[in-house]
Scaffold this active site. Structure first.
Site, PDB file in Angstrom:
ATOM      1  N   PRO A 131       7.803   9.935   1.569  1.00 45.18           N
ATOM      2  CA  PRO A 131       7.452   8.790   0.724  1.00 45.18           C
ATOM      3  C   PRO A 131       8.589   7.762   0.633  1.00 45.18           C
ATOM      4  O   PRO A 131       8.341   6.564   0.651  1.00 45.18           O
ATOM      5  CB  PRO A 131       7.170   9.438  -0.638  1.00 45.18           C
ATOM      6  N   GLU A 369       5.601   5.394  14.779  1.00 53.60           N
ATOM      7  CA  GLU A 369       6.638   5.679  15.789  1.00 53.60           C
ATOM      8  C   GLU A 369       7.641   4.515  15.863  1.00 53.60           C
ATOM      9  O   GLU A 369       8.181   4.197  16.917  1.00 53.60           O
ATOM     10  CB  GLU A 369       5.971   5.965  17.145  1.00 53.60           C
TER      11      GLU A 369
HETATM   12  C1  FAD Z   1      -1.844   6.198  10.191  1.00 50.14           C
HETATM   13  C2  FAD Z   1      -0.401   6.617  10.239  1.00 50.14           C
HETATM   14  C3  FAD Z   1      -0.036   7.727  10.975  1.00 50.14           C
HETATM   15  C4  FAD Z   1       1.300   8.139  10.995  1.00 50.14           C
HETATM   16  N1  FAD Z   1       1.646   9.302  11.650  1.00 50.14           N
HETATM   17  C5  FAD Z   1       2.896   9.807  11.487  1.00 50.14           C
HETATM   18  C6  FAD Z   1       3.215  11.116  11.980  1.00 50.14           C
HETATM   19  O1  FAD Z   1       2.397  11.792  12.594  1.00 50.14           O
HETATM   20  N2  FAD Z   1       4.460  11.609  11.738  1.00 50.14           N
HETATM   21  C7  FAD Z   1       5.396  10.895  11.046  1.00 50.14           C
HETATM   22  O2  FAD Z   1       6.499  11.390  10.855  1.00 50.14           O
HETATM   23  N3  FAD Z   1       5.136   9.643  10.583  1.00 50.14           N
HETATM   24  C8  FAD Z   1       3.902   9.092  10.779  1.00 50.14           C
HETATM   25  N4  FAD Z   1       3.602   7.853  10.284  1.00 50.14           N
HETATM   26  C9  FAD Z   1       4.629   7.113   9.545  1.00 50.14           C
HETATM   27  C10 FAD Z   1       5.134   5.877  10.271  1.00 50.14           C
HETATM   28  O3  FAD Z   1       5.936   6.227  11.359  1.00 50.14           O
HETATM   29  C11 FAD Z   1       5.858   5.022   9.221  1.00 50.14           C
HETATM   30  O4  FAD Z   1       4.864   4.510   8.354  1.00 50.14           O
HETATM   31  C12 FAD Z   1       6.665   3.897   9.835  1.00 50.14           C
HETATM   32  O5  FAD Z   1       7.765   4.405  10.538  1.00 50.14           O
HETATM   33  C13 FAD Z   1       7.181   2.904   8.774  1.00 50.14           C
HETATM   34  O6  FAD Z   1       7.748   3.556   7.692  1.00 50.14           O
HETATM   35  P1  FAD Z   1       7.300   3.169   6.193  1.00 50.14           P
HETATM   36  O7  FAD Z   1       5.814   3.261   6.145  1.00 50.14           O
HETATM   37  O8  FAD Z   1       8.067   3.996   5.243  1.00 50.14           O
HETATM   38  O9  FAD Z   1       7.674   1.651   6.047  1.00 50.14           O
HETATM   39  P2  FAD Z   1       9.118   1.040   5.666  1.00 50.14           P
HETATM   40  O10 FAD Z   1      10.179   1.695   6.469  1.00 50.14           O
HETATM   41  O11 FAD Z   1       9.266   1.041   4.191  1.00 50.14           O
HETATM   42  O12 FAD Z   1       8.920  -0.435   6.178  1.00 50.14           O
HETATM   43  C14 FAD Z   1       8.185  -1.428   5.452  1.00 50.14           C
HETATM   44  C15 FAD Z   1       8.414  -2.772   6.148  1.00 50.14           C
HETATM   45  O13 FAD Z   1       9.807  -3.118   6.104  1.00 50.14           O
HETATM   46  C16 FAD Z   1      10.335  -3.300   7.408  1.00 50.14           C
HETATM   47  N5  FAD Z   1      11.690  -2.743   7.421  1.00 50.14           N
HETATM   48  C17 FAD Z   1      12.049  -1.442   7.279  1.00 50.14           C
HETATM   49  N6  FAD Z   1      13.376  -1.324   7.340  1.00 50.14           N
HETATM   50  C18 FAD Z   1      13.892  -2.552   7.507  1.00 50.14           C
HETATM   51  C19 FAD Z   1      15.209  -3.083   7.650  1.00 50.14           C
HETATM   52  N7  FAD Z   1      16.280  -2.304   7.639  1.00 50.14           N
HETATM   53  N8  FAD Z   1      15.343  -4.416   7.809  1.00 50.14           N
HETATM   54  C20 FAD Z   1      14.271  -5.235   7.856  1.00 50.14           C
HETATM   55  N9  FAD Z   1      13.006  -4.793   7.741  1.00 50.14           N
HETATM   56  C21 FAD Z   1      12.810  -3.468   7.570  1.00 50.14           C
HETATM   57  C22 FAD Z   1       9.384  -2.547   8.322  1.00 50.14           C
HETATM   58  O14 FAD Z   1       9.389  -3.056   9.644  1.00 50.14           O
HETATM   59  C23 FAD Z   1       8.051  -2.785   7.627  1.00 50.14           C
HETATM   60  O15 FAD Z   1       7.551  -4.038   7.973  1.00 50.14           O
HETATM   61  C24 FAD Z   1       2.275   7.404  10.299  1.00 50.14           C
HETATM   62  C25 FAD Z   1       1.896   6.252   9.586  1.00 50.14           C
HETATM   63  C26 FAD Z   1       0.583   5.878   9.530  1.00 50.14           C
HETATM   64  C27 FAD Z   1       0.206   4.665   8.690  1.00 50.14           C
END
Ligand code: FAD
Length: 541
Positions: A131, A369
């Site tokens: 989360p 990913e």
């Molecule tokens: C349908 C689905 C399937 C998935 N399957 C898997 C799975 O099988 N296994 C797994 O481990 N994960 C899985 N994921 C997770 C997915 O890899 C993450 O959602 C993704 O890496 C982004 O992380 P977050 O959602 O926490 O977004 P955040 O990291 O909070 O990002 C939110 C926004 O901020 C931007 N951002 C983040 N960091 C920075 C920064 N330093 N500077 C500027 N901008 C930034 C991002 O690009 C994005 O636009 C899945 C997600 C979904 C929705």
């Protein structure tokens, strides 16, 4: 990596297509989409080693698998994504779940797990995200606490919560990233382990046939021999090693879904008559909604094939190249699906025509990913280092190579790609002189420009390579596409680069004069003719 014989790959792809034609009708897929339903039976059949046996493709031969190459994986995932991206994601999650064991497992772990995974139709899940830890996995809070008996390490107790796990509620085995005292590590957890639970399936925007859940771990005991590699602290390294490969696989998903949307738009344009003729004959339609998407997707494909060839040739890592492939191809897939809705007019807005579903599905490929923004950062940081290490020669040398290619192959846009590389080198140097990459936005924008510039360069260098797919476009069309892409990218890199530099008040620094802007504009000559040629070629098949 040798991979499958071409005939075996062809057979697998045609069996897959036949299975989809017979079983995965549009009506059925729309039903799964509407109900957010995971098709257990379909996955069982796709995985069953006596039928399609998809996971076998990713398991080395010595463990009873087929030992497919990166190229094979890209081709299979492209086809799966063209059928349904939710189902393709479930398959991808299994491949990603196997990966930490394949890459980081000890010989004993591989000998135990690989044949087991090869012999059954097991679903796997790969749980890294939490989360509070998405893009930044170093913020993981799931803990793996060692358990000792008589001073001997027997196992670990895992506590924490995972988020957004594909196959989270349906997998038989999970590879889970957790913080052990020695650092972040992968653990193999079996479904049904005490204290282990999955949340309810997420109600998602797209890939609704895919199962995505949270995972809850409360004192889940994992035997010590299920710590991947039997050494703590190797988790992020093991993940990094395969980023080139795993991101390439997501690029293949964007390609498959994007082309499926485009294929549907092309077919529709040939049937739909407006103002006295089919839409496929109207340049304002084809040159806006069809041709640019074929161009962007085929540029992505050329880059994917180039990286796959290098990985299969024994190079390791290629995380930056994987990031470029994922970035440009998944963004292209998204745009193709968006334009396919527009190309269908009001019908595109209805579920029955499928492009509305594909648009919702393909959206995920720019998020999971690693998001597109994280790809921009990865690319920018890596190439920034290359620029500094070579004292600015990284892209000027590449430009010189492209100029040589152009001498031998003058029809592939290599001369224009060379102009782009030189413009890029100018911007990077300007950023170095005035420390402009301290501004995070500029750094990320450089990542974007680098990704497109390198894709155009690789495309023009490799366009004459013999296409290996049954439905590949003919050579003249591919060459026209490479020229269109090279022109478009040259304008983008010069225009956007200048915009950001001027936006940082780099006025009067001689920038404009050092960019060969007149040559970049002159290179647009012949653009509309090439677009018309590509449009005719696309609608003629
Ligand atoms: C349908 C689905 C399937 C998935 N399957 C898997 C799975 O099988 N296994 C797994 O481990 N994960 C899985 N994921 C997770 C997915 O890899 C993450 O959602 C993704 O890496 C982004 O992380 P977050 O959602 O926490 O977004 P955040 O990291 O909070 O990002 C939110 C926004 O901020 C931007 N951002 C983040 N960091 C920075 C920064 N330093 N500077 C500027 N901008 C930034 C991002 O690009 C994005 O636009 C899945 C997600 C979904 C929705």
């Amino acid at each position: 990596m040798a991979g499958l014989a071409r005939e075996t790959l062809r057979m697998i792809l045609s069996t897959l297509r036949k299975y989809a034609n017979d079983n995965l009708t549009p009506e059925y897929l729309l039903e799964l989409d509407a109900g957010g339903e995971f098709p257990h039976e379909v996955l069982k059949e796709l995985y069953d080693p006596t039928r399609l046996g998809l996971p076998l493709l990713f398991i080395p031969k010595e463990y009873g698998g087929l030992g497919g190459s990166t190229y094979d994986a890209y081709r299979v995932l492209e086809v799966l994504a063209s059928i349904d991206l939710g189902i393709a994601t479930s398959a991808l999650a299994t491949f990603l779940g196997i990966d930490p064991i394949k890459v980081g497992g000890t010989a004993e772990q591989k000998a135990y797990w690989m044949p087991r995974l090869a012999s059954g139709a097991f679903l796997m899940a790969y749980a890294a995200t939490e989360p509070q830890a998405g893009s930044d996995l170093t913020a993981l809070s799931t803990k793996a606490e060692p358990v000792y008996e008589n001073n001997r390490l027997t196992g670990y107790k895992l506590n924490g919560r995972k988020q957004w796990v594909s196959n989270g509620g349906v997998a038989d085995f999970y590879t889970i990233l957790a913080n052990a005292p020695g650092g972040i590590s992968w653990f193999i957890v079996e479904r049904g382990a005490e204290g282990f639970d999955s949340g309810k399936p997420e109600d998602k925007h797209g890939i609704r046939a895919g199962n995505t859940t949270a995972l809850v771990l409360e004192d889940v005991y994992v035997p010590a021999d299920q710590l991947v590699g039997r050494e703590e602290g190797q988790g992020l390294i093991q993940a990094q090693v395969v980023f080139g490969y795993t991101r390439l696989l997501v690029a293949a998903l964007g390609l498959g879904a994007g082309w499926e949307a485009l294929r549907r738009a092309i077919a529709y344009s040939k049937e739909r008559v407006q103002a006295g003729g089919p839409l496929s004959q109207k340049p304002a339609y084809t040159h806006k909604l069809i041709v640019p998407n074929a161009v962007a997707l085929e540029a992505g494909r050329a880059y994917i094939e180039w990286v796959a060839g290098r990985l299969d040739g024994g190079e390791s890592g290629l995380g930056t190249e994987g990031a470029i492939a994922k970035y440009v191809t998944t963004e292209a897939g998204n745009q193709a699906a968006e334009d396919a809705i527009q190309a269908h007019g009001g019908y595109g807005y209805a579920r029955e025509y499928m492009v509305e579903k594909i648009k919702r599905d393909v959206r995920i490929t720019t998020i999971y990913e690693g998001t597109s923004e994280i790809m921009e950062r990865t690319i920018a940081r890596a190439r920034w280092r290359s620029h500094l290490r070579t004292h600015g020669a990284y892209y000027t040398d590449w430009a010189a190579r492209l100029e040589q290619v152009h001498q031998v192959e003058p029809d592939n846009g290599a001369d224009v790609a060379a102009l782009t590389m030189r413009a890029l080198a100018v911007f990077l140097e300007r950023c170095w002189l005035d420390r402009l990459t301290r501004n995070q936005h500029i750094l990320f924008r450089l990542g974007e420009l680098i990704a497109y510039a390198e894709t155009a360069a690789v495309f023009s260098e490799h366009v004459l390579r013999k296409p290996t797919h049954a439905n590949a476009l003919d050579m003249a069309t591919r060459q026209a596409i490479a020229r269109i892409y090279a022109r478009q990218v040259a304008l983008k890199v010069a225009g956007d680069g200048l915009r950001w530099m001027m936006g940082l008040d780099q006025v009067g620094s001689g920038l404009i004069d050092s960019l060969s802007l007149p040559a970049i504009y002159e290179a647009q000559e012949g653009l509309v003719e090439d677009m018309s040629f590509v449009a005719r070629s696309l609608v003629s098949v």
